[in-house]
Scaffold this active site. Structure first.
Site, mmCIF file in Angstrom:
data_model
loop_
_atom_site.group_PDB
_atom_site.id
_atom_site.type_symbol
_atom_site.label_atom_id
_atom_site.label_comp_id
_atom_site.label_asym_id
_atom_site.label_seq_id
_atom_site.Cartn_x
_atom_site.Cartn_y
_atom_site.Cartn_z
ATOM 1 N N ARG A 1 42.744 45.999 46.681
ATOM 2 C CA ARG A 1 43.957 45.580 46.038
ATOM 3 C C ARG A 1 44.762 46.174 46.169
ATOM 4 N NH1 ARG A 1 44.578 40.062 43.114
ATOM 5 N NH2 ARG A 1 46.208 40.726 42.406
ATOM 6 N N HIS B 1 45.193 36.374 50.457
ATOM 7 C CA HIS B 1 44.827 37.203 49.216
ATOM 8 C C HIS B 1 42.986 36.150 49.852
ATOM 9 C CE1 HIS B 1 42.327 37.811 45.486
ATOM 10 N NE2 HIS B 1 43.722 37.078 44.431
#
Lengths: 309, 309, 309
Positions: free
Chosen positions: B107, B135
């Site tokens: 991330r 995402h």
């Protein structure tokens, strides 16, 4: 089916004497299992912890308990560094964690938080400390330690010393002891006496006296349960220094104790008990920590297995 | 050999409709497996996570997904408290984590970070959110939820409401929906409209209209996808307060929706959806979170097993 | 019974050449095992870590090592956010962690902390870095890397460059090299020379010269061990800038090295080694990190199994 299957563990008040004794018997069994048998009990199960109030000790106790029975743990150890900072409600966080895990372990500053969580969660909830009074797994650990080390609980003289006003552990222990026929001495500085709003409930089940002097009772106790006195609880330092010394358990005090008496402490300990005491045969607080691992493993095992283990 | 074996998951744009459908079929299978079968899928495998931007929710979703298929997770949940503070490059950190684990979950705040990591890592890399648009595992979770709950994606009318400018999730979902024949309504305050540099790409694959009024579309939608509007996105509070109320989904709005419509939300939710809505049969956001666990388990299982599961 | 069973790993000085060689042989075996065999070695065992000084790299190395041999890890990665904030002593924390786990891994700023911990703990203790000199598992990793890549340690010319004053790793490596017949060049800025109180001990076992110029030695080295020079170690920035450039290993320096020489670094690296060097066949620092995982898995496997693995 075992009666603890899929049940929440919210308050020590919810447990009858009979239930406590069943848990103790199961804990005896848990201890006797060899490690490969133990690892089958919650194999592949996941514990989800939500700690709104950090407590490394309690979290690791659950984590190691779950690991010992073959499960794993995940969660949030310090909720202030998590999504909830974005303002997510306790209810939503609980719902999500109940998706991610098979059992929830919640620590929270507020009374009633675990009961609330249990109503929301599909999975059983264990209260790992909430508000001012509840820490049921600690109480079960403490009661088991007494039972194991003294072979009984009924008939014992139990002294509880230290901060009786703010110590959540003390209240849970007292409610748990309410199931037994015990004689309790509460010993604390005047300003840290047990809260009067709780004594009403406790008195219904337990005979206790209150006192400020540990020396007055030391020779009659079967169990001495010591808790930490936090400096910051006192309005001024002077008052703190005045009482501080009188609650430190050292070799001199141990010498006055009955030969077969035991000393307990929920830990962490600062200086309420001198390290010289660690080597005495009365010191059972590290044993107590070990029993805490086994009682938690037992509670997890019973809650997660329809037929127990 | 399954086509996802050893492949990176960097962008939802890399997935064809056919591939998405294969993942959905595998997820159906994942859900049907019993837990002991599931635990064989990634037994003994290790997921390594590197979160340069904290996201408890996404991390726990991966962690629980990996645990459910028998693997374990390790890594850094908040890179600011790690060695990289000493100035280690992303490249070096990725190289090391690819030694410590079988698959990397990254991330990062920057666009392109996962693509870059995948070129460095020997092990497959999953993008758990990067930059402004990507995402992919969230998009797959969202698409799967729609498919599962509506039995199809083609032909649906889908409203996406809230912060369409800064919500990374929205872009990934739109790119994913580009594989299907859908009719999209984008609903947001004027200042939080979808970014014009992205609309060009999205328009190639999707018909969408833009609007500021949720009420105008509420009765025609099959899917209402709600996202959070962050106060801090507005230049002044007054403007925020002006729009705020009009995007809160309450019982009154649900009453205007088609009977079989569904409401989704990537969570965490603050007050974009009233809790009274949770009990309606339209509310599927917690179900969506559960599907997120299964879609992630599926992606991990496919990526780490030559012959799938 | 293997001689490492249930033994502490406190100082590299405690290991004889014969013992080191046995560990290397076991590591060779560990690498050759397939992953399912490896996972049997510490199946169900728990590693408890206590990091009083954060070190993500070392913690993850142990964590991944333990996972690879079937065990799990729990503990405190940054003790400042734990119960010890309440003032718990190292002794008590160690006692509790030895209840929660089968082996302890301790990182601490103070010399002697691990020896102290090992006297308190019922379970074996591994020093994961303490004080100014000790980091035995790093030294074993480094020695193994040299052995593996150069097929021998005796007879090698080894240059160690960088911060030799504060680098704990350097001391452990030198003490470990003391078991072998090596020729060592210590190369550092004047202000970061090896501490004179340590040279006495090191000189007993090792021939070394000191120098400030890397170029003077680069062409004769079999092993170049690079460490980080931290800016904050210098009294003023000017002095830092003066020396900084001369210790950066770039392609030009590599060109001057012997063809079969190797370059090592304990990592994390900042800019002591240019990334252009990563692709040369001399660069072995990432390989070294991988060996670190295997040497740690080996040490854990030997310590926790009476009959080794």
């Amino acid at each position: 089916m075992n009666e603890f299957y899929n049940k929440d563990i919210i308050s020590i008040k919810d447990f009858s004497k009979d239930q406590l004794e069943k848990i103790f018997t199961s804990t005896d069994k848990m201890i006797q299992l060899d490690s490969s048998q133990r690892r089958e009990i919650c194999k592949g199960k996941t514990l989800g912890y939500l700690f709104y109030e950090p407590s490394t000790r309690t979290r690791l106790s659950f984590d190691s308990a779950m690991a010992s029975i073959g499960g794993n743990s995940l969660g949030i150890s310090n909720i202030s560094s998590s999504s909830t900072q974005k303002g997510e409600s306790l209810a939503d966080t609980v719902k999500i964690m109940s998706i991610y895990s098979d059992i929830l372990v919640l620590r929270h500053t507020l009374d009633g938080s675990s009961r609330f969580a249990s109503e929301i969660s599909d999975k059983p909830v264990i209260n790992a400390g909430s508000g001012t009074e509840e820490h049921p797994t600690q109480a079960i650990q403490d009661l088991y330690t007494i039972k194991k080390e003294k072979k009984k609980i009924d008939g014992l003289k139990i002294g509880i010393v230290g901060d009786l006003k703010y110590g959540r552990t003390v209240y849970s222990l007292l409610y748990g002891l309410g199931n037994y026929d015990v004689d309790v001495r509460l010993i604390s500085p005047e300003s840290l006496r047990i809260r009067s709003d709780s004594t009403y409930d406790i008195k219904k089940n337990i005979d206790f006296t209150e006192s400020t002097k540990l020396e007055d009772h030391i020779d009659e106790l079967d169990v001495l349960y010591v808790t930490r006195i936090q400096k910051e609880r006192f309005p001024d330092e002077e008052e703190y220094l005045k009482v501080k010394g009188s609650y430190v358990v050292g070799q001199d005090l141990v010498n006055q104790m009955k030969d077969d008496s035991i000393i307990l402490h929920p830990l962490p300990r600062i200086d309420e008990i001198s390290t010289e005491v660690d080597k005495t045969k009365n010191a059972k607080y590290f044993q107590q920590a070990e029993y805490g691992k086994y009682t938690r493993a037992t509670l997890l095992g019973l809650t997660l297995n329809e037929n127990g283990f």
